[in-house]
Design an enzyme around this catalytic site. Structure first.
Site, PDB file in Angstrom:
ATOM      1  N   TYR A  80      -1.111  10.488  -3.577  1.00 10.70           N
ATOM      2  CA  TYR A  80      -2.421  10.502  -2.900  1.00 10.70           C
ATOM      3  C   TYR A  80      -3.503  11.149  -3.760  1.00 10.70           C
ATOM      4  CZ  TYR A  80      -0.591   8.169   1.069  1.00 10.70           C
ATOM      5  OH  TYR A  80      -0.044   7.195   1.853  1.00 10.70           O
ATOM      6  N   ASN A 117      -8.166  -0.379   5.329  1.00  9.19           N
ATOM      7  CA  ASN A 117      -8.337   0.362   4.084  1.00  9.19           C
ATOM      8  C   ASN A 117      -8.662   1.828   4.346  1.00  9.19           C
ATOM      9  OD1 ASN A 117      -7.938  -2.103   2.964  1.00  9.19           O
ATOM     10  ND2 ASN A 117     -10.068  -2.455   2.375  1.00  9.19           N
ATOM     11  N   VAL A 118      -8.198   2.654   3.422  1.00  8.15           N
ATOM     12  CA  VAL A 118      -8.409   4.103   3.565  1.00  8.15           C
ATOM     13  C   VAL A 118      -9.376   4.594   2.485  1.00  8.15           C
ATOM     14  CG1 VAL A 118      -6.186   4.501   4.692  1.00  8.15           C
ATOM     15  CG2 VAL A 118      -6.298   4.554   2.192  1.00  8.15           C
ATOM     16  N   HIS A 134      -6.033   2.865   9.554  1.00  7.29           N
ATOM     17  CA  HIS A 134      -4.953   3.594   8.882  1.00  7.29           C
ATOM     18  C   HIS A 134      -5.394   4.947   8.332  1.00  7.29           C
ATOM     19  CE1 HIS A 134      -2.626  -0.442   8.234  1.00  7.29           C
ATOM     20  NE2 HIS A 134      -2.513   0.028   9.464  1.00  7.29           N
ATOM     21  N   ASN A 226      -9.234 -15.258   1.609  1.00  8.23           N
ATOM     22  CA  ASN A 226      -8.148 -14.665   0.819  1.00  8.23           C
ATOM     23  C   ASN A 226      -7.977 -15.490  -0.450  1.00  8.23           C
ATOM     24  OD1 ASN A 226      -5.457 -13.657  -0.045  1.00  8.23           O
ATOM     25  ND2 ASN A 226      -5.417 -12.744   1.995  1.00  8.23           N
TER      26      ASN A 226
HETATM   27  C1  BJW Z   1      -7.875 -10.892  -2.073  1.00 12.01           C
HETATM   28  C2  BJW Z   1      -8.406 -10.476  -3.253  1.00 12.01           C
HETATM   29  C3  BJW Z   1      -9.782 -10.801  -3.394  1.00 12.01           C
HETATM   30  C4  BJW Z   1      -6.378  -9.834  -3.376  1.00 12.01           C
HETATM   31  N1  BJW Z   1     -10.409 -11.469  -2.396  1.00 12.01           N
HETATM   32  N2  BJW Z   1      -8.399 -11.516  -1.095  1.00 12.01           N
HETATM   33  C5  BJW Z   1      10.820  -1.946   8.699  1.00 12.01           C
HETATM   34  C6  BJW Z   1      10.784  -0.657   8.179  1.00 12.01           C
HETATM   35  C7  BJW Z   1       9.720   0.220   8.475  1.00 12.01           C
HETATM   36  C8  BJW Z   1       8.687  -0.162   9.310  1.00 12.01           C
HETATM   37  C9  BJW Z   1       8.739  -1.458   9.823  1.00 12.01           C
HETATM   38  C10 BJW Z   1       9.772  -2.324   9.520  1.00 12.01           C
HETATM   39  N3  BJW Z   1       9.537  -3.518  10.137  1.00 12.01           N
HETATM   40  C11 BJW Z   1       8.370  -3.413  10.813  1.00 12.01           C
HETATM   41  C12 BJW Z   1       7.876  -2.165  10.648  1.00 12.01           C
HETATM   42  C13 BJW Z   1       6.609  -1.666  11.209  1.00 12.01           C
HETATM   43  C14 BJW Z   1       5.631  -1.433  10.092  1.00 12.01           C
HETATM   44  C15 BJW Z   1       5.341  -2.779   9.443  1.00 12.01           C
HETATM   45  O1  BJW Z   1       4.577  -3.578   9.950  1.00 12.01           O
HETATM   46  N4  BJW Z   1       5.973  -3.053   8.295  1.00 12.01           N
HETATM   47  C16 BJW Z   1       5.833  -4.335   7.613  1.00 12.01           C
HETATM   48  C17 BJW Z   1       5.730  -4.099   6.124  1.00 12.01           C
HETATM   49  C18 BJW Z   1       7.027  -5.190   7.972  1.00 12.01           C
HETATM   50  N5  BJW Z   1       4.458  -0.847  10.673  1.00 12.01           N
HETATM   51  C19 BJW Z   1       4.373   0.475  10.876  1.00 12.01           C
HETATM   52  O2  BJW Z   1       5.255   1.244  10.545  1.00 12.01           O
HETATM   53  C20 BJW Z   1       3.139   0.931  11.609  1.00 12.01           C
HETATM   54  N6  BJW Z   1       3.501   1.804  12.636  1.00 12.01           N
HETATM   55  C21 BJW Z   1       4.293   1.438  13.645  1.00 12.01           C
HETATM   56  O3  BJW Z   1       4.741   0.315  13.760  1.00 12.01           O
HETATM   57  O4  BJW Z   1       4.546   2.442  14.520  1.00 12.01           O
HETATM   58  C22 BJW Z   1       5.435   2.206  15.594  1.00 12.01           C
HETATM   59  C23 BJW Z   1       5.436   3.451  16.447  1.00 12.01           C
HETATM   60  C24 BJW Z   1       5.011   3.368  17.758  1.00 12.01           C
HETATM   61  C25 BJW Z   1       5.010   4.516  18.536  1.00 12.01           C
HETATM   62  C26 BJW Z   1       5.406   5.729  17.999  1.00 12.01           C
HETATM   63  C27 BJW Z   1       5.805   5.807  16.676  1.00 12.01           C
HETATM   64  C28 BJW Z   1       5.821   4.663  15.900  1.00 12.01           C
HETATM   65  C29 BJW Z   1       2.203   1.734  10.719  1.00 12.01           C
HETATM   66  C30 BJW Z   1       1.740   0.937   9.572  1.00 12.01           C
HETATM   67  C31 BJW Z   1       0.846   1.793   8.677  1.00 12.01           C
HETATM   68  C32 BJW Z   1       0.721   1.133   7.329  1.00 12.01           C
HETATM   69  N7  BJW Z   1       0.011   1.926   6.463  1.00 12.01           N
HETATM   70  C33 BJW Z   1      -0.209   1.474   5.101  1.00 12.01           C
HETATM   71  C34 BJW Z   1      -0.026   2.654   4.175  1.00 12.01           C
HETATM   72  C35 BJW Z   1      -1.199   3.516   4.221  1.00 12.01           C
HETATM   73  C36 BJW Z   1      -1.004   4.419   3.121  1.00 12.01           C
HETATM   74  C37 BJW Z   1      -1.976   4.334   2.064  1.00 12.01           C
HETATM   75  O5  BJW Z   1      -2.916   3.531   1.982  1.00 12.01           O
HETATM   76  O6  BJW Z   1      -1.678   5.145   1.274  1.00 12.01           O
HETATM   77  O7  BJW Z   1      -1.485   0.859   5.003  1.00 12.01           O
HETATM   78  S1  BJW Z   1       0.886   0.215   4.517  1.00 12.01           S
HETATM   79  C38 BJW Z   1      -0.276  -0.570   3.498  1.00 12.01           C
HETATM   80  O8  BJW Z   1      -0.283  -1.941   3.983  1.00 12.01           O
HETATM   81  C39 BJW Z   1      -1.636   0.043   3.822  1.00 12.01           C
HETATM   82  C40 BJW Z   1      -2.450  -1.187   4.112  1.00 12.01           C
HETATM   83  O9  BJW Z   1      -3.533  -0.838   4.957  1.00 12.01           O
HETATM   84  C41 BJW Z   1      -1.461  -2.128   4.763  1.00 12.01           C
HETATM   85  C42 BJW Z   1      -1.849  -3.571   4.717  1.00 12.01           C
HETATM   86  O10 BJW Z   1      -1.910  -4.042   3.413  1.00 12.01           O
HETATM   87  P1  BJW Z   1      -3.043  -5.066   3.019  1.00 12.01           P
HETATM   88  O11 BJW Z   1      -4.357  -4.449   3.172  1.00 12.01           O
HETATM   89  O12 BJW Z   1      -2.805  -6.331   3.734  1.00 12.01           O
HETATM   90  O13 BJW Z   1      -2.802  -5.206   1.446  1.00 12.01           O
HETATM   91  P2  BJW Z   1      -1.795  -6.179   0.660  1.00 12.01           P
HETATM   92  O14 BJW Z   1      -1.667  -5.662  -0.718  1.00 12.01           O
HETATM   93  O15 BJW Z   1      -0.532  -6.383   1.411  1.00 12.01           O
HETATM   94  O16 BJW Z   1      -2.549  -7.589   0.634  1.00 12.01           O
HETATM   95  C43 BJW Z   1      -3.726  -7.798  -0.100  1.00 12.01           C
HETATM   96  C44 BJW Z   1      -4.234  -9.195   0.180  1.00 12.01           C
HETATM   97  O17 BJW Z   1      -5.487  -9.357  -0.432  1.00 12.01           O
HETATM   98  C45 BJW Z   1      -3.324 -10.303  -0.357  1.00 12.01           C
HETATM   99  O18 BJW Z   1      -3.145 -11.276   0.655  1.00 12.01           O
HETATM  100  C46 BJW Z   1      -4.128 -10.882  -1.525  1.00 12.01           C
HETATM  101  O19 BJW Z   1      -3.924 -12.280  -1.694  1.00 12.01           O
HETATM  102  C47 BJW Z   1      -5.534 -10.598  -1.098  1.00 12.01           C
HETATM  103  N8  BJW Z   1      -6.507 -10.444  -2.172  1.00 12.01           N
HETATM  104  N9  BJW Z   1      -7.524  -9.847  -4.052  1.00 12.01           N
HETATM  105  C48 BJW Z   1      -9.715 -11.811  -1.285  1.00 12.01           C
HETATM  106  N10 BJW Z   1     -10.491 -10.481  -4.498  1.00 12.01           N
END
Ligand code: BJW
Ligand code: ZN
Length: 255
Positions: A80, A117-118, A134, A226
């Site tokens: 971080y 985003n953060v 997030h 995207n």
């Molecule tokens: C362009 C471009 C350009 C590039 N123009 N486009 C198995 C294990 C563990 C957990 C789970 C599991 N199965 C399911 C889960 C649940 C989990 C989850 O969904 N996991 C999936 C991976 C399967 N979710 C959670 O755990 C959430 N919590 C939860 O479910 O709680 C349940 C609960 C209930 C009650 C009590 C207790 C618990 C929480 C999720 C939080 C995620 N946080 C993160 C990390 C933050 C840390 C940080 O930033 O340091 O957030 S994960 C990470 O992914 C970050 C992002 O916000 C998030 C989404 O990613 P994003 O933004 O989509 O990025 P990318 O890289 O994936 O995609 C980029 C895109 O841009 C691509 O499509 C490119 O093509 C495109 N692109 N350039 C336009 N110029």
């Protein structure tokens, strides 16, 4: 209707999908936008799952969890602190600025920007109605007394401690396996809209990814921006395939 056959260009088919998207925005009384890491890619911030998405060989799923912090808080804080340092070098890009213009055009009551985003770049660009699902890299939260503080871009020690109770601080970020704060989730999920714009997200992280399904459930038209197809593409009325820093300004020019 997807322009799925190539990169962003002035191709007539691209113009056609752009016109359709413009029409959907014009017809909507309320517009909601969901952004992901892709919108900040053209500012120089790496996405999570693209090339270069690893940090020192670790996937985000390995460092952004409460278990990882419990096991090795120094490792997690190094991750971080590196991200916080990276923020000092970046600026919002044309995609962020286009969304500021969209908010200005529609007015705050008709527009909400929901971001995963953060990095704070939407607010830095001037967006006002921003729901940060997030958390924020700028903020820290005490693991003892739960006090939250905005530390901006200040340099933090490898293991920062709370000035009030002396316990370890953690980033005020929603990690995997953690619930989103109820207030931000309610703000995001309650945004009934007629047009939902989903920009630069892989659409695989829940519950954020479920917002597209919620929007479809209230019969909103869905526009995706995207570089490539994602699970959201199957729910989208229009997919604009190209960099958001190019696509969004063109969309705004024509609105
Ligand atoms: C362009 C471009 C350009 C590039 N123009 N486009 C198995 C294990 C563990 C957990 C789970 C599991 N199965 C399911 C889960 C649940 C989990 C989850 O969904 N996991 C999936 C991976 C399967 N979710 C959670 O755990 C959430 N919590 C939860 O479910 O709680 C349940 C609960 C209930 C009650 C009590 C207790 C618990 C929480 C999720 C939080 C995620 N946080 C993160 C990390 C933050 C840390 C940080 O930033 O340091 O957030 S994960 C990470 O992914 C970050 C992002 O916000 C998030 C989404 O990613 P994003 O933004 O989509 O990025 P990318 O890289 O994936 O995609 C980029 C895109 O841009 C691509 O499509 C490119 O093509 C495109 N692109 N350039 C336009 N110029
Ligand atoms: Zn404390």
């Amino acid at each position: 209707m997807n322009a799925n056959d190539g990169s962003w260009s002035n191709h007539p088919k691209t113009d056609d999908t752009l016109r359709q998207a413009v029409e959907m925005l014009r017809q909507a009384e309320r517009v909601a936008v969901l952004t992901g890491a892709g919108i900040s890619a053209e500012s120089g911030l790496p996405t999570f799952r693209g090339a270069g998405g690893l940090w020192e060989g670790h996937r985000v799923e390995d460092v952004a969890t409460p278990m990882a912090f419990h096991r090795d808080p120094s490792l997690v804080w190094r991750f971080y602190n590196a991200r916080r340092a990276g923020l000092r070098k970046v600026q919002p890009n044309a995609g962020h600025h286009a969304l500021v213009k969209l908010e200005e055009r529609l007015g705050g009551l008709r527009f909400t920007l929901i971001t995963q985003n953060v990095d704070g770049l939407h607010r830095a660009a001037g967006s006002k109605q921003v729901v940060e699902l997030h958390g924020s890299l700028a903020r820290v939260r005490c693991t003892g007394c739960w006090a939250i503080a905005d530390r901006g871009q200040e340099e933090l020690p490898e293991l920062p401690r709370c000035g009030q109770c002396g316990e370890l601080l953690r980033p005020d970020i929603v990690w995997f396996h953690e619930a989103l704060p109820g207030d931000v989730w309610n703000q995001a999920a309650a945004r009934a809209c007629q047009c939902f714009l989903v920009i630069g997200t892989s659409g695989i992280v829940y519950p954020a990814a479920g917002l597209v399904e919620l929007a479809r459930g209230v019969e909103a038209r869905v526009i995706e921006v995207n570089l490539e197809r994602t699970p959201a593409s199957d729910l989208a009325d229009v997919s604009l395939l190209g960099p958001s820093g190019h696509v969004l300004p063109r969309l705004l020019e024509q609105l």
